[in-house]
Design an enzyme around this catalytic site. Structure first.
Site, short mmCIF file in Angstrom:
data_model
loop_
_atom_site.label_atom_id
_atom_site.label_comp_id
_atom_site.label_asym_id
_atom_site.label_seq_id
_atom_site.Cartn_x
_atom_site.Cartn_y
_atom_site.Cartn_z
N LYS A 1 0.84 -1.20 0.00
CA LYS A 1 0.00 0.00 0.00
C LYS A 1 0.88 1.26 0.00
CE LYS A 1 -0.36 -0.35 5.04
NZ LYS A 1 -1.19 -0.87 6.16
N TYR B 1 16.13 30.24 9.67
CA TYR B 1 14.91 30.94 10.07
C TYR B 1 14.81 31.11 11.58
CZ TYR B 1 12.82 30.62 5.41
OH TYR B 1 12.54 30.75 4.09
C1 LIG Z 1 -0.47 -1.90 6.81
C2 LIG Z 1 -1.10 -3.19 7.15
C3 LIG Z 1 -0.35 -4.38 7.18
C4 LIG Z 1 1.15 -4.37 7.11
O1 LIG Z 1 1.63 -3.92 8.36
P1 LIG Z 1 3.17 -3.81 8.72
O2 LIG Z 1 3.18 -3.41 10.15
O3 LIG Z 1 3.72 -2.75 7.83
O4 LIG Z 1 3.80 -5.13 8.47
C5 LIG Z 1 -1.03 -5.57 7.34
N1 LIG Z 1 -2.38 -5.60 7.50
C6 LIG Z 1 -3.12 -4.48 7.54
C7 LIG Z 1 -4.60 -4.57 7.74
C8 LIG Z 1 -2.51 -3.23 7.37
O5 LIG Z 1 -3.26 -2.12 7.41
#
Ligand SMILES: *Cc1c(COP(=O)(O)O)cnc(C)c1O
Length: 344
Positions: free
Chosen positions: A33, A242
């Site tokens: 993702k 800044y």
């Molecule tokens: C993002 C996610 C994962 C992967 O999680 P990690 O901690 O990055 O391994 C797995 N299952 C769901 C439902 C997620 O949202």
């Protein structure tokens, strides 16, 4: 050319997937993702498919479409957000598998795409996505009659192995899925590392593939080298950046490097952050600007052409610690201006 170079080691991603795959006897999927946690979904997913991954997860149907274009027709692509209004055509055309989160989504799905594969997401206690125990109890027989391809849930505290929430969610998930034939999945990276009981039929690691905690044995994946644009000597009493936030107490050699908060290098990290040069740490001074960061290089014997922020000497989680955040956020914040170089 002054943009920073972000090297992404694809062979390290493949090695991390194999190492995590080796920790269980069940199928290992890959979570890609958010553009593979900011690293580029097409090259990353192709690498993972080459390493043996056959099941991929994304957050949104749009991401699933992009992934399908990269991977072709073979692998399973599951979508955590389920079946949202307007998704039907993407789910159909991309042969995506929505992880259905509610009665509403189930109705939308079977009405729009009867017979199209889907999975079920259950809420075992995190209260974020998925059907709650009472909703599931009412729907279970109807949903199971449609033969979901996967029944999954997600752990809230898997990065803390001793946390009582892990056992609690495991128990709830076991109760909710007792006696069903569909494959089950509970573990992301953290859950996978908790051991066998948490593996069920499929694990779903994400961050561990990309070199992040809680997979402490991960091979580092990203290297970020930022060019030095200019150096100057700052006299005692003069300030840098800044708000005059930093003032020299002694004669200081300051390097200005070509990246800033627009590149995902958060302002909050400035007081604690360091770059490295050939392994030697050099502290950030003053505020992080949009495109620039100033660094005290007085301790270096020569003027470097670039400074390193991520790599062998400094992990994504170390950098995250400077800003009080997590490696996931560091990765997904890495901006669009870097020269991304893929090494295989
Ligand atoms: C993002 C996610 C994962 C992967 O999680 P990690 O901690 O990055 O391994 C797995 N299952 C769901 C439902 C997620 O949202």
């Amino acid at each position: 050319m002054s943009n920073a170079t972000l090297k992404i080691d694809l062979s390290a991603i493949a090695a991390n997937w194999r190492a995590l795959d080796g920790q269980s006897d069940v199928e290992t999927a890959a979570v890609v993702k958010a553009d593979a946690y900011g690293l580029g979904v097409a090259p990353v997913a192709k690498t993972l498919a080459g390493a043996g991954a056959r099941h991929f997860f994304v957050a949104l149907a749009e991401e699933g479409m992009e992934l399908r274009r990269a991977l072709g027709p073979g692998p399973v692509i599951s979508v955590f957000s389920g079946h949202m209004p307007g998704d039907a055509e993407m789910i159909r055309a991309g042969n995506l598998t929505p992880m259905i989160n509610s009665l509403d989504q189930l109705l939308t799905h079977v009405e729009a795409l009867p017979g199209h594969p889907f999975g079920i997401q259950l809420d075992s206690g995190m209260n974020r996505l998925g059907m709650e125990p009472n909703e599931w109890a009412a729907l279970r027989d109807i949903a199971l009659a449609q033969q979901p391809t996967l029944v999954m849930s997600h752990l809230a505290c898997a990065d803390e192995p001793q946390h009582p929430m892990n056992e609690m969610q495991l128990k709830v998930f076991e109760e909710m899925t007792q006696g069903i034939d569909a494959p089950r999945s509970l573990a992301a990276t953290g859950g996978l590392l908790l051991g066998r009981k948490y593996h069920f039929d499929l694990t779903r690691p994400g961050v561990g593939l990309y070199g992040g905690l809680p997979f402490i044995d991960a091979v580092p994946v990203v290297t970020l080298d930022v060019p030095v644009i200019q150096t100057r000597d700052v006299a005692p009493g003069e300030s840098v950046g800044y708000g005059n936030d930093w003032q020299a107490e002694r004669l200081t050699r300051v390097a200005t490097v070509a990246a800033g908060y627009a590149d995902g290098l958060m302002r909050a990290m400035a007081p604690k952050a360091r770059f490295t040069h050939e392994g030697r740490p050099v502290p950030v001074v003053g505020r992080v600007s949009m495109d620039l960061i100033t660094v005290d290089i007085s301790s270096l014997p020569e003027t470097p052409t670039s400074l390193q922020l991520l790599g062998q000497h400094q992990s994504i989680d170390t950098l995250a610690g400077f800003a009080g955040t997590i490696g996931y956020e560091v990765l997904t914040a890495l901006g669009a201006r870097y020269d991304r170089q893929y090494q295989s």
